[in-house]
Design an enzyme around this catalytic site. Structure first.
Site, PDB file in Angstrom:
ATOM      1  N   TYR A  26       0.861  -1.167  -0.117  1.00  0.00           N
ATOM      2  CA  TYR A  26      -0.051   0.122   0.046  1.00  0.00           C
ATOM      3  C   TYR A  26       0.862   1.329  -0.097  1.00  0.00           C
ATOM      4  O   TYR A  26       0.403   2.440  -0.048  1.00  0.00           O
ATOM      5  CB  TYR A  26      -0.774   0.000   1.283  1.00  0.00           C
ATOM      6  CG  TYR A  26      -0.095  -0.150   2.676  1.00  0.00           C
ATOM      7  CD1 TYR A  26       0.413   0.729   3.141  1.00  0.00           C
ATOM      8  CD2 TYR A  26       0.251  -1.552   3.010  1.00  0.00           C
ATOM      9  CE1 TYR A  26       1.426   0.919   4.075  1.00  0.00           C
ATOM     10  CE2 TYR A  26       0.879  -1.587   4.150  1.00  0.00           C
ATOM     11  CZ  TYR A  26       1.445  -0.483   5.003  1.00  0.00           C
ATOM     12  OH  TYR A  26       2.326  -0.679   5.823  1.00  0.00           O
ATOM     13  N   GLY A  27       1.956   1.000   0.038  1.00  0.00           N
ATOM     14  CA  GLY A  27       3.083   2.250   0.350  1.00  0.00           C
ATOM     15  C   GLY A  27       4.204   2.300  -0.753  1.00  0.00           C
ATOM     16  O   GLY A  27       3.917   2.422  -2.133  1.00  0.00           O
ATOM     17  N   THR A  28       5.183   2.398  -0.409  1.00  0.00           N
ATOM     18  CA  THR A  28       6.503   2.709  -1.290  1.00  0.00           C
ATOM     19  C   THR A  28       7.005   1.486  -2.235  1.00  0.00           C
ATOM     20  O   THR A  28       7.822   1.579  -2.871  1.00  0.00           O
ATOM     21  CB  THR A  28       7.738   3.168  -0.430  1.00  0.00           C
ATOM     22  OG1 THR A  28       8.071   1.997   0.386  1.00  0.00           O
ATOM     23  CG2 THR A  28       7.359   4.282   0.602  1.00  0.00           C
ATOM     24  N   LEU A  29       6.272   0.459  -2.015  1.00  0.00           N
ATOM     25  CA  LEU A  29       6.629  -0.787  -2.778  1.00  0.00           C
ATOM     26  C   LEU A  29       5.547  -0.981  -3.724  1.00  0.00           C
ATOM     27  O   LEU A  29       5.879  -1.771  -4.685  1.00  0.00           O
ATOM     28  CB  LEU A  29       6.510  -2.103  -1.906  1.00  0.00           C
ATOM     29  CG  LEU A  29       7.476  -2.176  -0.901  1.00  0.00           C
ATOM     30  CD1 LEU A  29       7.266  -3.562  -0.103  1.00  0.00           C
ATOM     31  CD2 LEU A  29       9.165  -2.679  -1.576  1.00  0.00           C
ATOM     32  N   GLU A 101      10.883  -4.950   5.533  1.00  0.00           N
ATOM     33  CA  GLU A 101      10.026  -4.391   6.545  1.00  0.00           C
ATOM     34  C   GLU A 101      10.321  -4.771   8.033  1.00  0.00           C
ATOM     35  O   GLU A 101       9.456  -4.040   8.789  1.00  0.00           O
ATOM     36  CB  GLU A 101       8.685  -4.893   6.166  1.00  0.00           C
ATOM     37  CG  GLU A 101       8.031  -4.647   4.647  1.00  0.00           C
ATOM     38  CD  GLU A 101       7.771  -3.396   4.435  1.00  0.00           C
ATOM     39  OE1 GLU A 101       7.886  -2.512   5.318  1.00  0.00           O
ATOM     40  OE2 GLU A 101       7.202  -3.084   3.393  1.00  0.00           O
TER      41      GLU A 101
END
Length: 175
Positions: A26-29, A101
């Site tokens: 949901y983010g920087t990936l 992570e």
């Protein structure tokens, strides 16, 4: 029968079954985000894009710390339905993602229900829009209380109008 068992053992050693699992990012990936290149790096393992999706339950997606990191707080029923992407990853990529992570210390890998929006998978990788699927997600069980006072987002973009510049891990000072 004995020959079949021997053949099966040889095949399992030469061509081991690759166990694949689904992961929701949901983010920087996500595609077009600062860490997406890590998902494409085959040295980290295999990650196949399946679909865009959003959480069935709302969650608080916040941007926090001096590095402006997006965090999904493990508080189902609070916040917004969060948009992201589902990838089918092999064990090597899952192990890489756990390390990247900081799981289980920094993030916890839990399962989340998702509503499929659209995708480009074919054959066995096809997920039907509107269907509900489960995937792993990296979320936070523990967080600073003030994070609950920050804005929540339904979709993260490092270049979003929030004005908070994400700092990639390689540019962070040691804690």
């Amino acid at each position: 029968m004995k020959g079949f068992i021997i053949l099966a053992l040889i095949v399992s050693v030469i061509c081991p079954v690759v166990h694949m699992v689904d992961v929701f990012v949901y983010g920087t990936l996500k595609k077009d985000q600062p860490n997406y290149f890590r998902m494409n790096n085959t040295a980290n393992g295999q990650a196949d894009f399946l679909a865009r999706a959003r959480t069935v339950e709302p969650y608080p997606l916040v941007i926090a710390t001096k590095y402006n990191i997006p965090f999904l707080l493990n508080m189902p029923g609070t916040g917004q339905r969060v948009y992201g992407e589902i990838y089918r990853v092999d064990q090597k990529m899952l192990e890489f993602l756990d390390k990247f992570e900081g799981c289980p210390e920094r993030y916890q890998r839990t399962e989340v229900q998702l509503e499929v929006q659209d995708g480009d998978g074919e054959g066995e990788n096809t997920l039907k829009p509107g269907s509900i699927v489960e995937a792993f997600v990296y979320s936070k069980n523990t967080y600073e209380p003030e994070w609950l006072q920050t804005p929540t987002y339904e979709s993260y973009d490092a270049s979003g109008d929030h004005g908070l510049t994400y700092v990639i891990p390689e540019d962070r000072s040691p804690e």
